[in-house]
Design an enzyme around this catalytic site. Structure first.
Site: not given
Ligand code: GCU
Length: 430
Positions: A268, A409
């Site tokens: 992420s 995710h």
């Molecule tokens: C949020 C953000 C993303 C990121 C994510 C994370 O969803 O919008 O860009 O990748 O957090 O790091 O968990």
């Protein structure tokens, strides 16, 4: 929807200085037919219009041009490595995890002084290793003590983002935080396959909130008379990437680690970071992006799921200030994220997506790998070998790798299984 709600509430609670209210935030597009028309910036043409048809032109002209554009327009320039870092091994146990692992904790003092900021490395190595071992290196979100069920890991005392499930109380870890992210780090498998793991809490390098760059490593390197980075200087992602390189500086001094076979992996926001670290620092031998999305592996021009508008308003500290120029003007960007993947060439690179992670734009992540392939080919590797997105749970593993797995995710054992196979493929015998 649930994930979007969750993200939104995390963003609102974590980000005191959000520039947009929820009502003002543009609605994400999840419809392929509504993707704006775009042309990607040419990867293999120099800024003066010359065709890049040799490895020499790539290394001497085009690669430095692209790197410099990412520095000045996206992540911000980072300072040179500090000269007098101090490394201190603070603990070592040779029969950790029921005898499976050597566990070491090492503090890296960036200024060489114990009064300055430091980051703590947690290192697990296979106990039965008889020679220096290749390792995976990765930043984590809530402290090294969260990555394993090992009560002897030092509990971080740093600021943490609010998160009840991770046992964070008043922005600090508690005993309940121990092992809270263990499912994301397949430590047993990593060790069984002959690899080590190096973990670092990202907040040791720079806490993940917008405070005008007053804490973390930024204040150490402000230009004379300035109290924050210039518009083309490093934001938080660049600082985290810089920290990963400093951890590699330490590994170069550790005889138990094969510092020429270090795979940098991140999830992420930390996957955006592993890509930027691997792009800049060619000592990373293999680069992995797990669900990195916008500002990571996903093409910005597709504007699918998270966009520059949303990310720069919700997380104003992640990128350099110049990146704001391209909010709702993605077509003006002199780069797109396929060029970031191309900066890793010819080293092995692996990008992973998840079906339910539409916010991160799985197809945009795949396309970055696909469109970076010409550089891998130019440099004489097998490249990617795929033209279309593979089916779910059917990984592609050439010099460039990609998979989209079922689920959300997250980082799962399935993801690790692919990374370990990919590392075997490229590290064995090299
Ligand atoms: C949020 C953000 C993303 C990121 C994510 C994370 O969803 O919008 O860009 O990748 O957090 O790091 O968990």
């Amino acid at each position: 929807m649930k994930r979007l709600f969750l993200i939104t509430s995390i963003m609102l609670s974590a980000c005191v200085t959000c520039h947009q209210t929820q009502a003002e935030r543009p609605k994400p597009n999840y419809d392929e037919t509504k993707i704006p028309k775009y042309t990607l910036p040419a990867l293999l043409k120099t800024s003066s219009g010359k065709k890049v048809d040799s490895a020499e032109l790539w290394w001497k002209v085009r690669r430095p041009e692209i790197l410099s554009l990412f520095e000045s327009e996206v992540y911000g320039k980072s300072p040179a490595p500090p000269k007098n870092m101090l490394f201190e091994v603070t603990s070592q146990k040779n029969d950790a995890l029921n005898g499976k692992a050597i566990r070491k904790e090492v503090s890296v003092y960036f200024t060489g002084k114990k009064t300055g900021p430091r980051m703590d490395l947690l290192i697990y190595l296979p106990a039965k290793a008889t020679k220096p071992v290749p390792v995976f290196m990765g930043l984590n979100f809530y402290g090294n003590h969260t990555i394993a069920n090992d009560p002897e890991i030092k509990l971080s005392t740093q600021w943490m983002r609010a998160n009840k499930d991770k046992g964070i109380v008043n922005n600090r870890a508690t005993e309940k935080s121990r092992g809270a992210s263990a499912s994301r780090w397949a430590i047993e498998q990593i060790l069984d396959r002959g690899y080590g793991l190096v973990a670092i809490y990202c907040g040791d390098i720079d806490p993940d909130y917008d405070d005008g760059f007053q804490n973390g490593v930024h204040p150490l390197y402000n230009q004379a008379g300035k109290s924050k980075p210039a518009p083309d200087e490093w934001g938080t992602i660049a600082a985290w990437a810089w920290g990963l390189s400093r951890a590699l500086d330490y590994l170069e001094t550790d005889a138990q680690v094969d510092h020429e076979r270090v795979a940098v992996m991140g999830h992420s926001r930390l996957g955006k970071t592993s890509l930027w670290a691997g792009a800049q620092d060619q000592r990373f031998a293999l680069v992995i992006s797990n669900d990195s999305g916008c500002g990571g592996a996903a093409l910005s021009r597709r504007r699918f799921g998270e966009t520059l508008n949303v990310i720069n308003n919700a997380f104003p500290h992640w990128f350099c200030d110049n990146f704001n120029k391209y909010i709702d003007k993605e077509n003006d960007l002199p780069v797109d994220q396929h060029m970031l993947v191309a900066l890793v060439a010819p080293r092995p690179v692996y990008v992973a997506s998840a079906v339910e992670d539409r916010w991160a734009d799985p197809k945009g992540e795949f396309l970055s790998v696909l469109h970076a392939e010409p550089v891998y080919k130019l440099l004489g590797t097998s490249g990617f070998g795929a033209k279309q997105m593979p089916k779910v749970n059917q990984p592609i593993k050439q010099r460039m790798g990609y998979h989209i797995r079922t689920g959300k995710h997250n980082v799962t054992d399935y993801d690790w299984q692919q990374y370990l196979d990919f590392a075997d493929q490229h590290f064995q015998g090299s």
